[in-house]
Scaffold this motif. Structure first.
Motif, PDB file in Angstrom:
ATOM      1  N   LEU A  45      18.791  50.329  38.015  1.00 50.58           N
ATOM      2  CA  LEU A  45      18.631  50.995  39.302  1.00 50.58           C
ATOM      3  C   LEU A  45      20.010  51.315  39.870  1.00 50.58           C
ATOM      4  CD1 LEU A  45      16.968  51.899  41.763  1.00 50.58           C
ATOM      5  CD2 LEU A  45      16.847  49.506  42.469  1.00 50.58           C
ATOM      6  N   PRO A  46      20.507  52.558  39.673  1.00 54.36           N
ATOM      7  CA  PRO A  46      21.801  52.929  40.232  1.00 54.36           C
ATOM      8  C   PRO A  46      21.649  53.285  41.713  1.00 54.36           C
ATOM      9  CG  PRO A  46      20.896  54.777  39.006  1.00 54.36           C
ATOM     10  CD  PRO A  46      19.904  53.643  38.876  1.00 54.36           C
ATOM     11  N   VAL A  47      22.543  52.775  42.551  1.00 53.70           N
ATOM     12  CA  VAL A  47      22.414  53.009  43.992  1.00 53.70           C
ATOM     13  C   VAL A  47      23.764  53.339  44.606  1.00 53.70           C
ATOM     14  CG1 VAL A  47      20.346  51.596  44.338  1.00 53.70           C
ATOM     15  CG2 VAL A  47      22.601  50.516  44.437  1.00 53.70           C
ATOM     16  N   ARG A  48      23.707  54.213  45.586  1.00 53.09           N
ATOM     17  CA  ARG A  48      24.890  54.525  46.406  1.00 53.09           C
ATOM     18  C   ARG A  48      24.397  54.846  47.811  1.00 53.09           C
ATOM     19  NH1 ARG A  48      30.186  56.158  46.798  1.00 53.09           N
ATOM     20  NH2 ARG A  48      30.592  57.955  48.161  1.00 53.09           N
ATOM     21  N   ASP A  49      24.722  53.985  48.749  1.00 52.34           N
ATOM     22  CA  ASP A  49      24.307  54.167  50.142  1.00 52.34           C
ATOM     23  C   ASP A  49      22.798  54.395  50.248  1.00 52.34           C
ATOM     24  OD1 ASP A  49      26.904  53.811  50.966  1.00 52.34           O
ATOM     25  OD2 ASP A  49      27.359  55.953  51.058  1.00 52.34           O
ATOM     26  N   LEU A  70      10.680  41.379  31.965  1.00 48.06           N
ATOM     27  CA  LEU A  70      11.345  42.301  32.893  1.00 48.06           C
ATOM     28  C   LEU A  70      12.652  41.735  33.432  1.00 48.06           C
ATOM     29  CD1 LEU A  70      11.013  44.979  34.617  1.00 48.06           C
ATOM     30  CD2 LEU A  70      10.114  43.485  36.402  1.00 48.06           C
ATOM     31  N   ARG A  71      13.689  42.545  33.386  1.00 42.99           N
ATOM     32  CA  ARG A  71      14.956  42.271  34.066  1.00 42.99           C
ATOM     33  C   ARG A  71      15.358  43.520  34.828  1.00 42.99           C
ATOM     34  NH1 ARG A  71      19.268  42.016  30.772  1.00 42.99           N
ATOM     35  NH2 ARG A  71      20.503  41.094  32.450  1.00 42.99           N
ATOM     36  N   VAL A  72      16.024  43.342  35.968  1.00 44.19           N
ATOM     37  CA  VAL A  72      16.455  44.475  36.780  1.00 44.19           C
ATOM     38  C   VAL A  72      17.958  44.371  37.006  1.00 44.19           C
ATOM     39  CG1 VAL A  72      16.108  45.783  38.902  1.00 44.19           C
ATOM     40  CG2 VAL A  72      14.223  44.424  37.965  1.00 44.19           C
ATOM     41  N   VAL A  73      18.655  45.432  36.664  1.00 40.41           N
ATOM     42  CA  VAL A  73      20.098  45.506  36.909  1.00 40.41           C
ATOM     43  C   VAL A  73      20.329  46.582  37.963  1.00 40.41           C
ATOM     44  CG1 VAL A  73      22.385  45.882  35.923  1.00 40.41           C
ATOM     45  CG2 VAL A  73      20.580  44.817  34.531  1.00 40.41           C
ATOM     46  N   VAL A  74      20.711  46.157  39.141  1.00 44.99           N
ATOM     47  CA  VAL A  74      21.040  47.094  40.219  1.00 44.99           C
ATOM     48  C   VAL A  74      22.538  47.342  40.155  1.00 44.99           C
ATOM     49  CG1 VAL A  74      20.950  47.559  42.686  1.00 44.99           C
ATOM     50  CG2 VAL A  74      19.170  46.151  41.618  1.00 44.99           C
ATOM     51  N   VAL A  75      22.915  48.604  40.032  1.00 50.96           N
ATOM     52  CA  VAL A  75      24.329  48.956  39.907  1.00 50.96           C
ATOM     53  C   VAL A  75      24.773  49.665  41.176  1.00 50.96           C
ATOM     54  CG1 VAL A  75      26.071  50.105  38.502  1.00 50.96           C
ATOM     55  CG2 VAL A  75      23.978  49.248  37.427  1.00 50.96           C
ATOM     56  N   ASP A  76      25.643  49.016  41.925  1.00 52.15           N
ATOM     57  CA  ASP A  76      26.117  49.579  43.186  1.00 52.15           C
ATOM     58  C   ASP A  76      27.312  50.477  42.938  1.00 52.15           C
ATOM     59  OD1 ASP A  76      26.379  49.987  45.958  1.00 52.15           O
ATOM     60  OD2 ASP A  76      27.946  48.468  46.038  1.00 52.15           O
ATOM     61  N   ASP A  77      27.156  51.761  43.298  1.00 52.22           N
ATOM     62  CA  ASP A  77      28.194  52.760  43.062  1.00 52.22           C
ATOM     63  C   ASP A  77      28.968  53.017  44.351  1.00 52.22           C
ATOM     64  OD1 ASP A  77      29.734  54.781  41.963  1.00 52.22           O
ATOM     65  OD2 ASP A  77      28.171  56.306  42.138  1.00 52.22           O
ATOM     66  N   SER A  79      28.681  51.625  47.526  1.00 54.07           N
ATOM     67  CA  SER A  79      27.954  51.746  48.796  1.00 54.07           C
ATOM     68  C   SER A  79      28.758  51.156  49.955  1.00 54.07           C
ATOM     69  CB  SER A  79      26.605  51.026  48.694  1.00 54.07           C
ATOM     70  OG  SER A  79      25.777  51.639  47.736  1.00 54.07           O
ATOM     71  N   THR A  80      28.573  51.754  51.122  1.00 45.65           N
ATOM     72  CA  THR A  80      29.266  51.274  52.327  1.00 45.65           C
ATOM     73  C   THR A  80      28.302  51.040  53.478  1.00 45.65           C
ATOM     74  OG1 THR A  80      29.690  53.550  53.064  1.00 45.65           O
ATOM     75  CG2 THR A  80      31.378  52.508  51.699  1.00 45.65           C
ATOM     76  N   ASP A  81      26.998  51.068  53.213  1.00 49.49           N
ATOM     77  CA  ASP A  81      26.019  51.060  54.305  1.00 49.49           C
ATOM     78  C   ASP A  81      25.113  49.838  54.348  1.00 49.49           C
ATOM     79  OD1 ASP A  81      24.518  51.468  52.035  1.00 49.49           O
ATOM     80  OD2 ASP A  81      23.273  53.046  52.920  1.00 49.49           O
ATOM     81  N   GLY A  82      25.434  48.801  53.603  1.00 53.19           N
ATOM     82  CA  GLY A  82      24.572  47.630  53.595  1.00 53.19           C
ATOM     83  C   GLY A  82      23.611  47.572  52.433  1.00 53.19           C
ATOM     84  N   THR A  83      23.777  48.465  51.473  1.00 56.14           N
ATOM     85  CA  THR A  83      22.907  48.448  50.296  1.00 56.14           C
ATOM     86  C   THR A  83      23.021  47.127  49.546  1.00 56.14           C
ATOM     87  OG1 THR A  83      22.981  50.851  50.030  1.00 56.14           O
ATOM     88  CG2 THR A  83      22.436  49.565  48.085  1.00 56.14           C
ATOM     89  N   ARG A  84      24.232  46.650  49.373  1.00 53.84           N
ATOM     90  CA  ARG A  84      24.438  45.381  48.652  1.00 53.84           C
ATOM     91  C   ARG A  84      23.676  44.242  49.317  1.00 53.84           C
ATOM     92  NH1 ARG A  84      28.254  43.677  45.492  1.00 53.84           N
ATOM     93  NH2 ARG A  84      28.583  41.868  46.847  1.00 53.84           N
ATOM     94  N   GLU A  85      23.773  44.158  50.632  1.00 57.11           N
ATOM     95  CA  GLU A  85      23.101  43.082  51.350  1.00 57.11           C
ATOM     96  C   GLU A  85      21.585  43.186  51.199  1.00 57.11           C
ATOM     97  OE1 GLU A  85      27.155  43.484  52.646  1.00 57.11           O
ATOM     98  OE2 GLU A  85      25.544  44.962  52.472  1.00 57.11           O
ATOM     99  N   ALA A  86      21.068  44.405  51.177  1.00 58.57           N
ATOM    100  CA  ALA A  86      19.625  44.591  51.000  1.00 58.57           C
ATOM    101  C   ALA A  86      19.170  44.102  49.632  1.00 58.57           C
ATOM    102  CB  ALA A  86      19.257  46.061  51.184  1.00 58.57           C
TER     103      ALA A  86
END
Length: 376
Positions: A45-49, A70-77, A79-86
């Motif tokens: 799951l690639p994410v940015r903001d 099942l495994r989930v890898v969230v990749v933070d590209d 982000s500056t808006d609180g995506t990581r915390e979510a």
């Protein structure tokens, strides 16, 4: 315009509608009750903001049935808006959050984020999901069942397109309509020709071995349409695959309103058929077939009326099969194509001038070295 030309264009419209009806009838459909997946599945799951989207998307991914590995890898590209915390709010040991870091020269942001996530995948199946996608509980197991039942290497379950504004209703359903009308899906599925391909990066399911054999996202590092390019890379490596019915597996509201839709399509439409010139030629052909008969019908042409009716029918058939709203939206099909033309021209102009941006990042001008960043 002469009656002969109108008749030819109307005939092309009828042929396109017939082809769309045949394609949607032949489209692979996942089973209603898929068997459990017997091998590891890694969802990237690639994410940015994406603070407003990632929580609901991740919850739906973790709610998948029949996927014990099942495994989930969230990749933070970046982000500056609180995506990581979510993401960190999910206390689930199946979830791993990683930082994409700065992409190397020649890489766009999303392909790089996907590659970072895929590098952590186990052998088995890789699933790429965008943050604005909502999966149904059997989505992953059903998509894997299609892979296995038809000996495919990659499937692209096309999510049901959700729309809110008038602009979205005009433009969003055109994407499945385009491939349903122009691409022979069963032939494309088994053909080694990379040009016979359609894919949607919102929800992609690929065998890990096939992904690696194709070179993974490193093979498409600088591609704006990395989803389509990845399928073509899989084909070049001897794999098989293409779009399948995802209307009962997932849904996606890709853009919220005209400004987001305009900017989102502007960044990538120029590359749809491989080059700006090719994209302009394709748009002109679609406009001739889809708009000219409708204009002729307004002047009393029976052939034009037939061509317009065929275009509406083809659009409606595809909408029903892919989960879009058929009526009365299909009646505005010529208007949809004119809006698409405006977006194509804007995209080609921006590409040639080197002024395209997306999410605060500038895309490279033609002839420059590959870009370093871009998020979807």
């Amino acid at each position: 315009m002469s009656g002969r030309i109108v008749r030819l264009l109307a005939a092309a419209s009828v042929a396109g509608a017939a082809h769309a009806a045949l394609n949607t009838a032949l489209l692979r459909r996942p089973p209603a009750a898929p068997p459990p997946v017997d091998r590891p599945v890694t969802v990237v799951l690639p994410v940015r903001d994406e603070v407003g989207q990632v929580g609901a998307c991740l919850a739906a991914v973790l709610d998948q049935r029949g996927v014990p590995g099942l495994r989930v890898v969230v990749v933070d590209d970046g982000s500056t808006d609180g995506t990581r915390e979510a993401v960190l709010a999910f206390a689930d040991d199946r979830v791993t959050l990683v930082e994409a870091g700065a992409p190397p020269p020649g890489w766009l942001g999303k392909p790089h984020a996907c590659a970072v996530g895929a590098a952590r995948a186990d052998d088995g199946v890789l699933v790429f999901v965008d943050a604005d996608v909502r999966l149904w509980p059997d989505a992953v197991a059903a998509a894997v069942a299609v892979l296995d039942a038809h000996d495919l290497d990659l499937v692209s379950p096309w999510p049901r397109p959700l729309t809110g504004s008038l602009a979205e209703r005009l433009v969003q359903p055109l994407s499945p309509w385009l491939w349903a009308t122009t691409l022979p899906v069963r032939l494309a599925e088994c053909s080694p020709r990379p040009s016979l391909a359609a894919a949607n990066g919102q929800f992609l399911v690929v065998r890990t071995a096939a992904y690696r054999r194709a070179g993974g996202h490193a093979a498409v590092a600088g591609e704006v349409l990395e989803d389509l390019a990845l399928l073509r890379a899989v084909k070049r490596a001897g794999g098989r695959g293409g779009p399948v019915d995802g209307s009962r597996l997932a849904a996606c509201r890709m853009y919220d309103g005209w400004p987001a839709l305009r900017d989102g399509y502007t960044k990538s439409l120029w590359a749809t058929v491989g080059s700006p010139a090719g994209t302009l030629a394709a748009a002109a052909a679609l406009t001739a077939v889809g708009v000219v008969p409708a204009l002729a019908a307004l002047r009393g042409s029976r052939a034009g009326l037939l061509g317009y009716a065929a275009g509406v029918a083809g659009r409606a058939v595809v909408a029903v099969r892919t989960g879009s709203r058929p009526w009365p939206d299909a009646l505005a099909h010529p208007v949809s194509l004119l809006v698409l033309d405006a977006l194509v021209v804007r995209s080609v102009r921006g590409h040639r001038r080197g002024t395209l941006t997306w999410r605060g990042r500038t895309l490279p001008a033609p002839g420059t070295p590959g870009p370093t960043t871009m998020g979807r």
